[in-house]
Enzyme design. Structure first.
Site, PDB file in Angstrom:
ATOM      1  N   HIS A  24       0.077   7.657   5.289  1.00  0.00           N
ATOM      2  CA  HIS A  24      -0.174   7.155   6.642  1.00  0.00           C
ATOM      3  C   HIS A  24      -1.095   8.121   7.382  1.00  0.00           C
ATOM      4  O   HIS A  24      -0.797   9.310   7.498  1.00  0.00           O
ATOM      5  CB  HIS A  24       1.147   6.957   7.388  1.00  0.00           C
ATOM      6  CG  HIS A  24       1.940   5.792   6.886  1.00  0.00           C
ATOM      7  ND1 HIS A  24       3.310   5.819   6.751  1.00  0.00           N
ATOM      8  CD2 HIS A  24       1.543   4.562   6.469  1.00  0.00           C
ATOM      9  CE1 HIS A  24       3.730   4.654   6.279  1.00  0.00           C
ATOM     10  NE2 HIS A  24       2.678   3.878   6.108  1.00  0.00           N
ATOM     11  N   ALA A  25      -2.184   7.602   7.892  1.00  0.00           N
ATOM     12  CA  ALA A  25      -3.288   8.429   8.373  1.00  0.00           C
ATOM     13  C   ALA A  25      -2.883   9.386   9.490  1.00  0.00           C
ATOM     14  O   ALA A  25      -3.350  10.527   9.529  1.00  0.00           O
ATOM     15  CB  ALA A  25      -4.429   7.519   8.846  1.00  0.00           C
ATOM     16  N   ARG A  26      -2.028   8.952  10.393  1.00  0.00           N
ATOM     17  CA  ARG A  26      -1.734   9.746  11.592  1.00  0.00           C
ATOM     18  C   ARG A  26      -0.707  10.846  11.372  1.00  0.00           C
ATOM     19  O   ARG A  26      -0.455  11.658  12.261  1.00  0.00           O
ATOM     20  CB  ARG A  26      -1.233   8.820  12.704  1.00  0.00           C
ATOM     21  CG  ARG A  26       0.066   8.092  12.383  1.00  0.00           C
ATOM     22  CD  ARG A  26       0.303   6.988  13.380  1.00  0.00           C
ATOM     23  NE  ARG A  26       1.523   6.222  13.093  1.00  0.00           N
ATOM     24  CZ  ARG A  26       1.828   5.064  13.681  1.00  0.00           C
ATOM     25  NH1 ARG A  26       0.986   4.560  14.575  1.00  0.00           N
ATOM     26  NH2 ARG A  26       2.940   4.431  13.377  1.00  0.00           N
ATOM     27  N   GLU A  27      -0.141  10.916  10.187  1.00  0.00           N
ATOM     28  CA  GLU A  27       0.930  11.883   9.912  1.00  0.00           C
ATOM     29  C   GLU A  27       0.335  13.204   9.415  1.00  0.00           C
ATOM     30  O   GLU A  27       0.480  13.583   8.257  1.00  0.00           O
ATOM     31  CB  GLU A  27       1.926  11.264   8.923  1.00  0.00           C
ATOM     32  CG  GLU A  27       2.584  10.016   9.504  1.00  0.00           C
ATOM     33  CD  GLU A  27       3.401   9.204   8.513  1.00  0.00           C
ATOM     34  OE1 GLU A  27       3.597   9.658   7.364  1.00  0.00           O
ATOM     35  OE2 GLU A  27       3.861   8.101   8.879  1.00  0.00           O
ATOM     36  N   ARG A  82      -2.857   4.278  11.505  1.00  0.00           N
ATOM     37  CA  ARG A  82      -1.856   4.397  10.434  1.00  0.00           C
ATOM     38  C   ARG A  82      -2.368   3.878   9.093  1.00  0.00           C
ATOM     39  O   ARG A  82      -2.073   4.452   8.045  1.00  0.00           O
ATOM     40  CB  ARG A  82      -0.616   3.601  10.847  1.00  0.00           C
ATOM     41  CG  ARG A  82       0.445   3.378   9.781  1.00  0.00           C
ATOM     42  CD  ARG A  82       1.560   2.507  10.363  1.00  0.00           C
ATOM     43  NE  ARG A  82       2.512   2.021   9.379  1.00  0.00           N
ATOM     44  CZ  ARG A  82       3.694   2.583   9.124  1.00  0.00           C
ATOM     45  NH1 ARG A  82       4.045   3.676   9.764  1.00  0.00           N
ATOM     46  NH2 ARG A  82       4.518   2.051   8.239  1.00  0.00           N
ATOM     47  N   HIS A 152       5.894  12.295   4.294  1.00  0.00           N
ATOM     48  CA  HIS A 152       5.576  11.552   5.507  1.00  0.00           C
ATOM     49  C   HIS A 152       6.063  12.339   6.726  1.00  0.00           C
ATOM     50  O   HIS A 152       6.660  13.402   6.610  1.00  0.00           O
ATOM     51  CB  HIS A 152       6.280  10.187   5.497  1.00  0.00           C
ATOM     52  CG  HIS A 152       5.765   9.219   4.494  1.00  0.00           C
ATOM     53  ND1 HIS A 152       5.100   8.059   4.835  1.00  0.00           N
ATOM     54  CD2 HIS A 152       5.840   9.201   3.133  1.00  0.00           C
ATOM     55  CE1 HIS A 152       4.771   7.382   3.749  1.00  0.00           C
ATOM     56  NE2 HIS A 152       5.212   8.056   2.695  1.00  0.00           N
ATOM     57  N   SER A 153       5.842  11.777   7.898  1.00  0.00           N
ATOM     58  CA  SER A 153       6.496  12.229   9.118  1.00  0.00           C
ATOM     59  C   SER A 153       6.578  11.005  10.043  1.00  0.00           C
ATOM     60  O   SER A 153       5.828  10.047   9.873  1.00  0.00           O
ATOM     61  CB  SER A 153       5.703  13.355   9.790  1.00  0.00           C
ATOM     62  OG  SER A 153       4.521  12.866  10.402  1.00  0.00           O
ATOM     63  N   TYR A 204      15.177   2.329   7.931  1.00  0.00           N
ATOM     64  CA  TYR A 204      15.072   0.884   8.149  1.00  0.00           C
ATOM     65  C   TYR A 204      14.633   0.231   6.836  1.00  0.00           C
ATOM     66  O   TYR A 204      14.046   0.891   5.970  1.00  0.00           O
ATOM     67  CB  TYR A 204      14.065   0.539   9.259  1.00  0.00           C
ATOM     68  CG  TYR A 204      12.759   1.299   9.213  1.00  0.00           C
ATOM     69  CD1 TYR A 204      11.858   1.153   8.153  1.00  0.00           C
ATOM     70  CD2 TYR A 204      12.410   2.176  10.249  1.00  0.00           C
ATOM     71  CE1 TYR A 204      10.668   1.846   8.117  1.00  0.00           C
ATOM     72  CE2 TYR A 204      11.206   2.879  10.222  1.00  0.00           C
ATOM     73  CZ  TYR A 204      10.346   2.699   9.159  1.00  0.00           C
ATOM     74  OH  TYR A 204       9.161   3.394   9.114  1.00  0.00           O
ATOM     75  N   GLU A 226      10.519  12.683   5.348  1.00  0.00           N
ATOM     76  CA  GLU A 226      10.016  12.468   6.703  1.00  0.00           C
ATOM     77  C   GLU A 226      10.167  13.809   7.417  1.00  0.00           C
ATOM     78  O   GLU A 226      11.274  14.220   7.771  1.00  0.00           O
ATOM     79  CB  GLU A 226      10.813  11.370   7.421  1.00  0.00           C
ATOM     80  CG  GLU A 226      10.687   9.981   6.807  1.00  0.00           C
ATOM     81  CD  GLU A 226       9.377   9.288   7.147  1.00  0.00           C
ATOM     82  OE1 GLU A 226       8.591   9.846   7.946  1.00  0.00           O
ATOM     83  OE2 GLU A 226       9.140   8.186   6.621  1.00  0.00           O
TER      84      GLU A 226
END
Length: 265
Positions: A24-27, A82, A152-153, A204, A226
């Site tokens: 995910h790009a923004r992490e 993202r 991830h984050s 989730y 995460e």
């Protein structure tokens, strides 16, 4: 174009661990950790007995930035982007969620069929070139890849399959035991608390994830990290937290790696 760094100290075909960052790009803390891992692996080999043993007995494949185009876009245009940056003729919507694009319960739950959504599953499994290339690489090397780690984050979680179903994985008990041990190792440095469990019930339900896909392919030790934090800064984790986050995460990754090394299957 992907750069997969292979850390090895002999030319024999050894059991391997595959780790990727930046799906995910923004992490941004995620690619920072992969770079930290490579630095530590190379600089401590020979002085750190655990790392030396690991690299003597196993290969480690590291993909520092999975979603290269998306990551570049977060630096130049939209910090909170993202998805990938793929384009589809006839659609004004850009990209798909590369962690909803794997062929693991694809697009059944926790993913969107709307191309404009942040969780768009793509037009078909592995429609995104990034996912296709990594999936092909893992498939080609599945006989030697014994663990899959994806970074991830945020949320401070250590997750394992499944996310596309509430059913427990065949190896649930062992995966939970290892996750809890890794979380304890991480906590020992700065007291950072992680929660461990299957993705669907711990964060989730979400279909099309890479950890579920790898596990179903036969990679038993399949985990999603995460990283920090739990929401104060979220994706905008300050620079001051990069080093402690990487230091503590390293302990968890080394714990999992040592366990895998002792329990090759």
């Amino acid at each position: 174009v992907h750069l997969i760094i292979r850390i090895y100290f002999s030319f024999s075909t050894k059991p391997a661990i595959f780790m990727d960052c930046g799906i995910h790009a923004r992490e941004w803390i995620s690619p920072a950790f992969c770079q930290w891992f490579v630095k530590e692996a190379l600089s401590t080999y020979g002085s750190d007995s655990q790392m030396t043993s690991l690299l003597d007995q196993m290969d480690v494949f590291v993909l520092p930035v999975f979603n290269v185009d998306g990551y570049d876009y977060t630096h130049k245009s939209n910090r909170m982007w993202r998805k990938t940056r793929s384009k589809k003729s006839g659609s004004s919507c850009i990209g798909a969620d590369p962690n909803r694009n794997w062929n693991a319960g694809w697009c059944t739950i926790g993913a969107s069929s709307n191309p404009c959504s942040d969780t768009f599953c793509g037009y078909s499994p592995e429609s995104e070139i990034e996912v296709k290339n990594v999936a092909d690489f893992i498939r080609r090397n599945k006989s030697i890849i014994k663990a899959y780690l994806t970074i991830h984050s945020y949320s401070q979680l250590l997750l394992f399959p499944y996310s596309y179903t509430y059913d427990l994985a065949e190896h649930h008990s062992e995966l939970l035991k290892v996750a809890e041990g890794a979380s304890a190792a991480l906590r020992s440095l700065y007291g950072t608390r992680y929660t461990s469990g299957p993705g669907a019930t711990t964060i989730y339900p979400a279909a099309g994830g890479s950890d579920d896909w790898a596990y179903d392919l036969g990679v038993k030790y399949s985990y999603t990290f995460e990283l920090r934090d739990t929401g104060r800064y979220g994706f905008l984790l300050p620079e001051s937290e990069i080093k402690p986050t990487c230091e503590e995460t390293m302990l968890a990754v080394k714990y999992i790696a040592a366990y895998v090394q002792k329990n090759l299957y």
